[in-house]
Scaffold this active site. Structure first.
Site, PDB file in Angstrom:
ATOM      1  N   HIS A  88       0.892  -1.230  -0.117  1.00  0.00           N
ATOM      2  CA  HIS A  88       0.049  -0.054  -0.004  1.00  0.00           C
ATOM      3  C   HIS A  88       0.792   1.123   0.026  1.00  0.00           C
ATOM      4  O   HIS A  88       2.013   1.302   0.705  1.00  0.00           O
ATOM      5  CB  HIS A  88      -1.069   0.101   1.124  1.00  0.00           C
ATOM      6  CG  HIS A  88      -0.442   0.012   2.556  1.00  0.00           C
ATOM      7  ND1 HIS A  88      -0.180   1.314   3.301  1.00  0.00           N
ATOM      8  CD2 HIS A  88      -0.174  -0.875   3.564  1.00  0.00           C
ATOM      9  CE1 HIS A  88       0.235   0.839   4.384  1.00  0.00           C
ATOM     10  NE2 HIS A  88       0.295  -0.228   4.592  1.00  0.00           N
ATOM     11  N   ASP A  90      -0.141   4.260   0.949  1.00  0.00           N
ATOM     12  CA  ASP A  90      -0.366   5.589   2.339  1.00  0.00           C
ATOM     13  C   ASP A  90       0.237   5.123   3.311  1.00  0.00           C
ATOM     14  O   ASP A  90       0.708   3.861   3.503  1.00  0.00           O
ATOM     15  CB  ASP A  90      -1.953   5.600   2.382  1.00  0.00           C
ATOM     16  CG  ASP A  90      -2.687   4.429   2.761  1.00  0.00           C
ATOM     17  OD1 ASP A  90      -2.203   3.414   2.503  1.00  0.00           O
ATOM     18  OD2 ASP A  90      -3.396   4.488   3.588  1.00  0.00           O
ATOM     19  N   ASP A 151       6.040   1.321   6.699  1.00  0.00           N
ATOM     20  CA  ASP A 151       4.744   0.856   6.433  1.00  0.00           C
ATOM     21  C   ASP A 151       3.988   1.590   5.586  1.00  0.00           C
ATOM     22  O   ASP A 151       3.519   2.796   5.955  1.00  0.00           O
ATOM     23  CB  ASP A 151       4.170   0.805   7.821  1.00  0.00           C
ATOM     24  CG  ASP A 151       2.502   0.431   7.834  1.00  0.00           C
ATOM     25  OD1 ASP A 151       2.122  -0.252   6.540  1.00  0.00           O
ATOM     26  OD2 ASP A 151       1.863   0.447   8.760  1.00  0.00           O
ATOM     27  N   GLU A 185      -5.057   2.081   2.701  1.00  0.00           N
ATOM     28  CA  GLU A 185      -5.159   1.042   3.436  1.00  0.00           C
ATOM     29  C   GLU A 185      -5.091   1.318   4.706  1.00  0.00           C
ATOM     30  O   GLU A 185      -5.829   0.707   5.549  1.00  0.00           O
ATOM     31  CB  GLU A 185      -3.752   0.050   3.290  1.00  0.00           C
ATOM     32  CG  GLU A 185      -3.711  -1.278   3.669  1.00  0.00           C
ATOM     33  CD  GLU A 185      -3.296  -1.264   5.125  1.00  0.00           C
ATOM     34  OE1 GLU A 185      -3.373  -2.332   5.880  1.00  0.00           O
ATOM     35  OE2 GLU A 185      -2.668  -0.328   5.898  1.00  0.00           O
ATOM     36  N   GLU A 186      -4.533   2.413   5.328  1.00  0.00           N
ATOM     37  CA  GLU A 186      -4.421   2.607   6.736  1.00  0.00           C
ATOM     38  C   GLU A 186      -5.932   3.260   7.254  1.00  0.00           C
ATOM     39  O   GLU A 186      -5.872   3.426   8.336  1.00  0.00           O
ATOM     40  CB  GLU A 186      -3.490   3.851   7.085  1.00  0.00           C
ATOM     41  CG  GLU A 186      -2.026   3.404   6.609  1.00  0.00           C
ATOM     42  CD  GLU A 186      -1.492   2.376   7.660  1.00  0.00           C
ATOM     43  OE1 GLU A 186      -2.219   1.948   8.580  1.00  0.00           O
ATOM     44  OE2 GLU A 186      -0.183   2.008   7.232  1.00  0.00           O
ATOM     45  N   ASP A 208       3.551  -6.412   3.665  1.00  0.00           N
ATOM     46  CA  ASP A 208       3.079  -5.277   4.466  1.00  0.00           C
ATOM     47  C   ASP A 208       3.151  -5.820   6.170  1.00  0.00           C
ATOM     48  O   ASP A 208       2.724  -5.114   6.815  1.00  0.00           O
ATOM     49  CB  ASP A 208       1.634  -4.953   4.321  1.00  0.00           C
ATOM     50  CG  ASP A 208       1.254  -3.797   4.765  1.00  0.00           C
ATOM     51  OD1 ASP A 208       1.941  -2.725   5.397  1.00  0.00           O
ATOM     52  OD2 ASP A 208      -0.068  -3.516   4.996  1.00  0.00           O
ATOM     53  N   HIS A 390       3.511   3.052  12.677  1.00  0.00           N
ATOM     54  CA  HIS A 390       2.486   4.108  12.903  1.00  0.00           C
ATOM     55  C   HIS A 390       3.250   4.982  14.233  1.00  0.00           C
ATOM     56  O   HIS A 390       2.448   5.666  14.745  1.00  0.00           O
ATOM     57  CB  HIS A 390       1.165   3.330  13.694  1.00  0.00           C
ATOM     58  CG  HIS A 390       0.716   2.782  12.422  1.00  0.00           C
ATOM     59  ND1 HIS A 390      -0.640   2.067  12.682  1.00  0.00           N
ATOM     60  CD2 HIS A 390       0.721   2.460  11.175  1.00  0.00           C
ATOM     61  CE1 HIS A 390      -1.053   1.253  11.585  1.00  0.00           C
ATOM     62  NE2 HIS A 390       0.003   1.654  10.801  1.00  0.00           N
TER      63      HIS A 390
HETATM   64 ZN    ZN Z   1       0.701  -1.454   6.515  1.00  0.00          ZN
END
Ligand code: ZN
Length: 426
Positions: A88, A90, A151, A185-186, A208, A390
């Protein structure tokens, strides 16, 4: 080919592009325009690599094809599945991904990793037991003011490097590969408009996951229970013997949820009930409870607990009306992956071939692969190398990037040798 140099160069370049997605955006997709910046760059790089069908659709999904390169007419070529590789674009909405300044800490020798932009807040080994595994390696972090974006730009850099590797050495046999880079995705919308049929893969992998050598083949089974409590509202000055306060009943309801089955008291494979939203007033209250378990049986048991509380409470206060409504959210992708054991088996074999010990992991949550699996595309998740997703303390060892590329390459090799006898529709 210098895998290490290329995957690192790509990674450092991609993380500098701000692709933060945004929660709660419903009138557009993807949720932020800036995700297109990376999407457009990837389109031009895929074209430069000479892939087929390079395309960014109206939703911002980037897809491309690398045709299989086995000699025409060979038996192996005819039974080779089409393998999808997904990552992903984003990054997490709650931590800034603007002006990411990646820092390469060369030849890590243990101890805390100091971040220039966050003095006094280093990445500490005591909070990151995995750091010690990478002594002597180069470790990439942000400067501490933003997240890093491993990520999932690590996944993107790894897939791009793999494609480039094949382009530079056409003698390495591989199946037909479909590549997909997804937005949003997030914010749980990564597959919202993803056209599984048009993608046309038999199996797929998301790159991922955190760490190295992991294969995630399980997610929660997830339901949402909505409890509605209706009371009787009367002027409080004259309420004696008449008022039935839904607010107090709701508080009682929540207090009766078993303390041993809450998100804050469970881990590993334990089930939980998570009351995460309450709204209402004296006459009516709605409680929304997330129900999570790795099995559908466990889910049922948790839902019986809710039903049991409703009965108990309703017996104690028969003048109130109480209703429980359960909605399905998603199911454990293992239910699907178990029907196609070669998908995970081949990944484990690939991990072994690069000298690592595969670990099967269960995600205490959902993943894009879960929805794809239930839509007919079995899709486990593979490690992409990073840690502390994150957060401003996100880090990735360069070795994690390199190993992930090697695992993908070995995976394609396994498919060339073994195919996928249990491919859906085969
Ligand atoms: Zn991810």
């Amino acid at each position: 080919m210098d895998i290490r140099g290329e995957v690192m160069e790509r990674f450092l370049r991609y993380v500098k592009i701000d692709t933060q997605s945004k929660e709660g955006v419903e009138d557009r997709y993807p949720s932020t325009d800036k995700q297109h910046d990376l999407a457009r760059l990837l389109v031009s790089e895929l074209e430069e690599l000479g892939l087929d069908d390079v395309c960014m659709d109206t939703y911002g999904y980037v897809t491309a094809t690398l045709p299989q390169n086995l000699p025409a007419g060979t038996r192996a070529a005819s039974r080779l599945p089409v393998v999808g590789l997904l990552a992903h674009m984003d990054t997490y909405p709650e931590v800034s991904g603007k002006d990411v300044k990646p820092v390469v800490h060369r030849d890590y020798q243990g101890g805390p990793l100091e971040l220039a932009g966050a003095p006094g807040e280093p990445i500490r080994p005591e909070d990151n037991p995995d750091l010690a595994r990478y002594t002597g390696d180069d470790i990439i972090t942000s400067d501490g003011t933003t997240l890093l974006g491993a990520d999932d730009k690590a996944g993107i850099a790894e897939i791009m490097t793999l494609l480039s590797w094949y382009r530079q050495d056409a003698t390495i046999a591989h199946p037909r590969i479909r590549v997909g880079f997804t937005p949003d995705e997030e914010v749980s919308n990564g597959t919202k408009y993803f056209d599984v049929k048009a993608f046309g893969a038999d199996v797929a992998y998301t790159a991922d996951g955190s760490g190295m050598a992991e294969v995630e083949d399980e997610t929660f089974c997830a339901d949402t229970a909505v409890v509605t409590i209706k009371g009787v509202d009367v002027h409080p000055g004259y309420a004696k013997g008449k008022m039935v306060n839904a607010v107090r009943l709701a508080a009682d309801f929540i207090a009766r949820l078993p303390a041993a089955n809450l998100p804050e008291t469970t881990e590993g494979r334990q089930d939980y009930l998570h009351p995460y939203q309450v709204s209402g007033n004296v006459s009516q209250v709605t409680i929304t409870i997330l129900v999570r378990s790795f099995t559908e049986d466990g889910l049922k048991k948790m839902e019986q607990v809710i039903e049991g509380i409703r009965e108990e409470l309703n017996r104690a206060e028969p003048r109130a009306t109480m209703r429980v409504e359960v909605k399905e959210s998603y199911r454990n992708m293992k239910i699907i992956l178990d029907k196609h054991p070669a998908v995970v088996r081949n990944a484990e074999e690939a991990i072994r071939r690069v000298g690592l010990d595969p670990k099967r992991m269960a995600i205490r949550g959902g993943t894009d692969g879960a929805r794809l699996s239930f839509e007919g595309l079995p899709t486990p998740n593979l490690s992409a190398g990073g840690y502390n997703f994150h957060s401003r303390h996100e880090w990735i060892p360069v070795q994690g990037l390199v190993k992930a590329v090697e695992v993908l390459r070995a995976l394609m090799e396994v498919y060339v040798e073994r195919g996928l006898e249990d491919a859906p529709g085969a």
